[in-house]
Design an enzyme around this catalytic site. Structure first.
Site, short mmCIF file in Angstrom:
data_model
loop_
_atom_site.label_atom_id
_atom_site.label_comp_id
_atom_site.label_asym_id
_atom_site.label_seq_id
_atom_site.Cartn_x
_atom_site.Cartn_y
_atom_site.Cartn_z
N ASN A 647 -3.20 7.60 12.29
CA ASN A 647 -3.70 6.57 13.20
C ASN A 647 -4.78 5.77 12.47
OD1 ASN A 647 -5.16 5.08 15.13
ND2 ASN A 647 -4.67 6.55 16.75
N PRO A 648 -4.47 4.58 12.00
CA PRO A 648 -5.44 3.82 11.22
C PRO A 648 -6.72 3.50 11.98
CG PRO A 648 -3.30 2.70 11.28
CD PRO A 648 -3.19 3.90 12.17
N LYS A 649 -6.63 3.47 13.30
CA LYS A 649 -7.83 3.14 14.09
C LYS A 649 -8.80 4.32 14.14
CE LYS A 649 -8.95 0.76 18.37
NZ LYS A 649 -8.33 0.08 19.52
N THR A 650 -8.29 5.49 14.52
CA THR A 650 -9.19 6.64 14.57
C THR A 650 -9.60 7.05 13.16
OG1 THR A 650 -7.27 8.11 14.70
CG2 THR A 650 -8.36 7.55 16.77
N LYS A 717 -3.36 14.08 4.99
CA LYS A 717 -4.35 14.99 4.42
C LYS A 717 -5.61 15.22 5.27
CE LYS A 717 -3.33 14.24 -0.51
NZ LYS A 717 -3.83 13.57 -1.72
N GLY A 718 -5.92 14.35 6.18
CA GLY A 718 -7.15 14.55 6.95
C GLY A 718 -8.30 13.73 6.38
N VAL A 719 -9.06 13.09 7.26
CA VAL A 719 -10.07 12.11 6.81
C VAL A 719 -11.45 12.34 7.40
CG1 VAL A 719 -8.40 10.30 6.31
CG2 VAL A 719 -9.33 10.51 8.62
N GLU A 721 -13.98 14.10 6.42
CA GLU A 721 -15.12 14.31 5.55
C GLU A 721 -15.16 13.44 4.31
OE1 GLU A 721 -15.99 18.97 6.04
OE2 GLU A 721 -13.91 18.35 6.21
#
Lengths: 758, 332
Positions: A647-650, A717-719, A721
């Site tokens: 989700n580019p927004k979150t 991958k998760g963003v 941090e």
């Protein structure tokens, strides 16, 4: 190349919600006040607790006089170590999923004081105001013992920890001959860095409301990043059957790692509720938010040796951090330095010094947020000495494979981050000399840094229930600490089953749901998202099977791989006129609901042979008043490589929030300890500074294309941090470019710049 | 909670009458007092609510000045057209402080009476002579980044946190007070005390005294003035150093000068000798620096705040330079 399970249909539909800037599904609840937090639940007989905090840093309690407090009408009980009930004896009963090696702190266990603000009593009263007043009347006498809280004074008094905490490996063995290679290098940088202790300071203070039901069961509303972690903890500590307790945390007002471990307000509320057999709420005050867990103070040395063409010959990174007497909190700090650049002679060293403090606690990008900035400032210093562009120096030593392990990266588009970030920022227009750019009395500085964070994955389970009405409910006991978990899990489920977002509900924050680990380490999309996908895949298979069995089914005999799911329909891929709605399949087959549960594991073989990481390149402009030393971050470009962005927004919000954190870490955040008292003194929002709106400029976030088939079934991958990691160094480097003043002591407050401007 | 009585005053005389008993505090905006009560730093036994008294007007005075009602809100004062036009440094100082929400609640009289933000004053587990006379000063030898460099004592190195008061000091405002012994006027320079050996006393007010108004003299230095606030973040932080500067210029020569500093002492710091050093001199950075050095001649730093001495010098030079350059009142 490792064989990866095939992904039938999934992510091949360009119109699915994955990758779309979907609004937060919980947004309306949050802005209308319909999202309820731990301290907002109540029952008619709710009692209120107030914790009494230790006035000393070390010693023992010699006397507690509760008479004056108990004499107040409406004060129900005061718990202390003298009257607490029998509790679990063994350390393992007090452990939790994020506990490091050692002996966990036990509230109200005995008379010993281990750190300042240690909880020493719990006052329970009929109202919060009364409890707070009564807490002030609890008279405590101490026998003071000498304490050590000053890391700089104890930097030599260290030990080398082992693999003392999940998620962190000790540094690899040295490679080559780093000391000699450093001495032989024609260009050298050898510098020391200090980083102040920081507190998480989520807006919502830690709170627990325990609702005591008539049948004796307890519903525990807790501020936590892991409802099941807390559930196990309270059952172990209080000797309760698992079925007697349910821990809920559907909404969390920020946590940043502070909710990874059960905190003492949970213990306190449970203690009172189980003993008094009534509902109890305990909420910490803002000063008490400085009584547990913090990003530890750190002293680091980075030595870089290079050839005149910029080739790194030697890299030495040493770090000393504080931990408590009772536990070995580790975040290793130095390992990313061995991973980020190609270098044949590397020594990484990590030590702990025990102080009389509470155990530090993971805080957004633990270790990397502290260690990578030290490396990245040293790299900037090296670039200055070489007369080389800082981006060029990083490209010159770009690691195509992980130098720590020799393994390839599952994906690494850091080069694209440098390129696109620099373009967006206009880096080519930078004049390299310090103090060469100005506007009026403002010196302008452009600085950059790279960032790296691990792309981890754990195990999680999820459950899906598809109703005959075509509505899907998916659940897993994960948390949403404001990151957008509700939304991205909804997107993943909706994508797999081709449902409109509105038809999907995701449930989390409830210990009774399928197993999920604590929400941290930027691993939730990877971990829980994979489980959500797995369980929805099973529902999908069931639907294809059911559809094939219907009379006159247009899908009869069609293989699952040839069916796509979109708009609430099952559609034959190469003949889209052949379709059936999900509700028709359900009704036609007489299926009231499809229920599935699935567990997802990381691709262990791939994980063993690759390094999984997110990367970033951060470009910062600062403005420094040449007379006053005041620093303003004027603009930030953050280019991120993190696989597929669900989700580019979150995701953008995550990076922007992390950049704000980086500004705080770079310029403002610092716990001031009075070492005579062993006590943090600026324990409130007025004097512990985090950035305010006026400190935060335009933050431009770019996500570069990064394809990754190995990281997980989602390619994501998760963003949570990665966004913070490069920021403090980019700011420090920009300040140097603006002023010629090199500050290696975070936070960079104006006095440190002023000292160099003289 | 700790019990206290609450009464609403229906006139200034009524308020003064009710305040005679010890342990009484007036409450108006409550933005500081209520926080301090919750933090157990102060514990009045009686609160007299003065917020409804008709002391909230801003009016011209016969002498050509402006009378600021004690209960006029900080925000209303800052945005008053007469204040903005005739006393722009005051408007700027108010808007440099707190937050919009606090300025909407806080009153002018209350601003004068706000307590220090010293960490030790707020933390009841630590020594503080201001909170608990005789307990010692935690900040001396402790954490003292935000503390005083001028006029401190070995009992207390706390600073007064106000921005508004710094401008009032520079403008030579007069505090109008009514009390058990009638009405009196207190020149601003005499209103706040230095800590000495009684740091628990911030002002010269006597028990039962009620601030009714703050009078601004006609001279507002509107043409050449500024308020410069230096702090650790861009908003919502107390001043490390702030400077209210007002000049009267005659070409390039200073005809009259006012200079007051915040964040450096137990009271807004004014030094007639420093101002005298400017008068009749050209408006140059060297002259400004010279005056700054006069003002800071007795400045003394502690472990964490010594930087304030040089910062104050630079801030004075900057503020005076800006004031000298400024033409006319800025319109926000």
């Amino acid at each position: 190349m490792i064989a990866i399970p095939s992904i039938p249909g999934f992510l091949r539909e360009p119109n699915g919600p994955i990758g779309k800037p979907v609004n937060r599904v919980d947004g309306r609840k949050k802005v209308t006040g319909d999202a309820h937090y731990a301290a907002e639940f109540t029952l008619p007989d709710l009692a209120h607790g107030c914790i009494v905090s230790s006035a000393i840093a070390r010693g023992r309690i010699t006397r507690i006089d509760t008479a004056a407090a108990l004499a107040l009408p409406g004060v129900i009980h005061i718990f202390t170590h003298e009257n607490r009930p029998s509790l679990a004896w063994f350390d393992r009963k007090w452990k939790d999923d994020d506990a490091p090696k050692g002996s966990p702190f036990r509230p109200l266990y005995d008379a010993e004081i281990h750190h300042a603000l240690q909880p020493v009593a719990l006052v329970i009263a009929e109202s919060f105001e009364l409890a707070r007043y009564a807490a002030r009347l609890v008279h405590i006498e101490y026998e003071v013992a000498p304490h050590q809280t000053n890391l700089r004074a104890n930097r030599a008094n260290t030990f080398t920890p082992g693999k003392d905490k999940g998620g962190f490996q000790p540094p690899p063995k040295p490679r080559g001959n780093p000391e000699q290679a450093f001495l032989d290098s024609p260009v050298q940088v050898d510098v020391e860095f200090t980083q102040a202790a920081e507190y998480h300071n989520p807006m919502e203070m830690h709170a627990t409301t325990v609702l005591h039901h008539d049948d004796g069961t307890l519903t525990v509303h807790d501020k936590t990043q892991g409802a099941q972690n807390c559930h196990t903890y309270v059952c172990n500590v209080f000797g309760l059957p698992k079925s007697a307790v349910r821990v809920m945390s559907p909404f969390v007002g920020g946590a940043f790692g502070s909710g990874l471990r059960p905190q003492h307000q949970l213990f306190m509320a449970m203690l009172a509720a189980t003993q008094l057999k009534r509902s109890v709420r305990v909420e910490l005050s803002r000063p008490q938010m400085f009584s547990f867990g913090h990003r530890p103070e750190t002293i680091q040395r980075v030595a870089l040796g290079a050839d005149r063409d910029g080739t790194l010959r030697a890299l030495i990174h040493e770090a000393v951090q504080e931990s408590s007497r009772n536990e070995n909190y580790v975040e290793i700090v130095v390992n990313w330095s061995g991973q980020q650049y190609t270098c044949d002679n590397v020594r990484l060293d990590y030590k702990l010094s025990r102080l009389d403090v509470h155990t530090p606690q993971d805080q957004r990008a633990p270790g990397a947020a502290t260690g990578v900035p030290a490396l990245e400032i040293a790299m900037d210093e090296l670039a200055c000495k070489l007369g080389m562009d800082p981006v060029e120096l990083r490209l010159k030593n770009y690691a195509e494979t992980d130098p720590n392990t020799g393994n390839p990266f599952s994906s690494k588009e850091l080069r694209a981050c440098f390129q696109h970030g620099a373009e967006r920022f206009g880096w080519a227009k930078r004049t390299p000399a310090p103090r060469s750019m100005r506007e009026g009395r403002e010196l302008i500085g452009w600085g950059m840094a790279a960032g790296v964070w691990d792309a981890m994955q754990g195990q999680a389970a999820a459950k899906a229930v598809l109703g005959v009405d075509g509505k899907l409910v998916v659940s897993s006991a994960t948390a949403d600490i404001g990151t957008g978990t509700y939304t991205v899990m909804t997107q993943i489920a909706a994508d797999v089953l081709g449902l409109p977002i509105e038809e999907v509900t995701f449930c989390l924050g409830d210990s009774s749901l399928p197993t999920a680990p604590i929400e941290g380490g930027s691993w939730t999309v990877s971990t829980v998202g994979s489980a959500v996908k797995a369980v929805c895949d099973r529902v999908r298979s069931q639907l294809v099977t059911l559809a094939g069995k219907l009379d006159n089914s247009p899908l009869k005999g069609v293989a699952e791989a040839d069916v796509l799911f979109a708009d609430g329909h099952l559609i034959v891929r190469n003949d889209r006129s052949r379709r059936l709605s999900i509700t028709d399949v359900m009704r036609g087959s007489g299926t009231l609901s499809i229920e599935e549960e699935a567990r997802a594991l990381p691709y262990l073989l791939a994980r063993a042979r690759h390094t999984f990481a997110t990367h970033s390149a951060v470009f910062v402009e600062v403005r420094v008043d040449e007379d006053l030393g005041t620093i303003r971050v004027a603009r930030v470009v953050s280019a991120i490589a993190a696989g597929r962005i669900i989700n580019p927004k979150t995701a953008r919000s995550q990076i922007q929030g992390a950049v704000v954190w980086g500004i705080g870490m770079g310029l403002e955040e610092e716990a001031f300890t009075d070492h005579r008292l062993g006590r943090v003194m600026n324990h409130d929002y007025a004097e512990y500074h985090v950035p305010v709106n006026a400190d935060v400029p335009e933050i431009d976030v770019l996500f570069v294309e990064e394809h990754d088939d190995m990281v997980n079934a989602l390619g994501a991958k998760g963003v949570g941090e990665i966004g913070i990691v490069g920021v403090p160094a980019a700011i420090a480097n920009a300040i140097h470019h603006a002023t010629g003043v090199r500050v290696r002591d975070f936070p960079i407050t104006l006095d440190k710049v002023l000292a160099g401007l003289r | 909670m700790r019990s206290f009585t609450y009464a609403r005053a229906d006139s200034a005389a009524d308020a003064v009458g009710r305040a005679g008993a010890s342990g009484t505090a007036f409450v108006a905006g409550g933005t500081n007092l209520l926080d301090l009560m919750k933090a157990d730093v102060v514990h009045p036994e009686r609160l007299v609510d003065i917020s409804r008294l008709p002391l909230d007007r801003i009016e011209d005075t016969a002498e050509g000045g402006l009378r600021l009602g004690a209960l006029a809100r900080n925000a209303d004062t800052a945005y008053d057209e007469r204040v903005q036009t005739r006393y722009p440094m005051l408007s700027k100082a108010i808007l440099a402080g707190a937050s919009a929400q606090l300025r909407n609640m806080a009153t002018n009289g209350g601003n004068l009476l706000q307590r220090t933000r010293c960490y030790y004053f707020y933390d009841t587990a630590t020594p503080c002579n201001k909170r608990e006379p005789g307990s010692g000063c935690g900040a001396i030898g402790g954490v003292n980044r935000i503390h005083a460099i001028l006029g401190a004592s070995d009992q207390c190195i706390a600073v007064h946190p106000s921005d508004l008061c710094v401008a009032l000091a520079a403008l030579e405002a007069v505090v109008q007070v009514t009390g058990p012994e009638g009405e009196r006027s207190i020149p601003f320079a005499e209103f706040h005390r230095l800590p000495g050996d009684r740091p628990e006393i911030d002002t010269v007010l006597r028990p039962g005294d009620l601030i009714t108004a703050i009078d601004l003299p006609a001279k507002g230095f509107a043409e050449h003035s500024t308020y410069l606030k230096i702090r650790d973040r861009a908003s919502y932080a107390f001043a490390l150093v702030s400077v209210a500067a007002g000049l009267e210029m005659d070409g390039g020569t200073v005809r009259d000068a006012r200079l007051a500093l915040g964040g450096v002492a137990h009271k807004p710091w004014r030094d007639p000798e420093a101002e005298a050093a400017l008068i009749g001199k050209p408006a140059t950075p060297d002259q400004f620096r010279g005056a700054a050095r006069v003002l800071l001649r007795d400045a003394k730093g502690h472990e964490h705040n010594s930087f304030k001495i040089e910062l104050a010098e630079r801030a004075i030079v900057r503020a005076l330079t800006e004031a000298a350059e400024r033409k006319g009142a800025p319109r926000p």
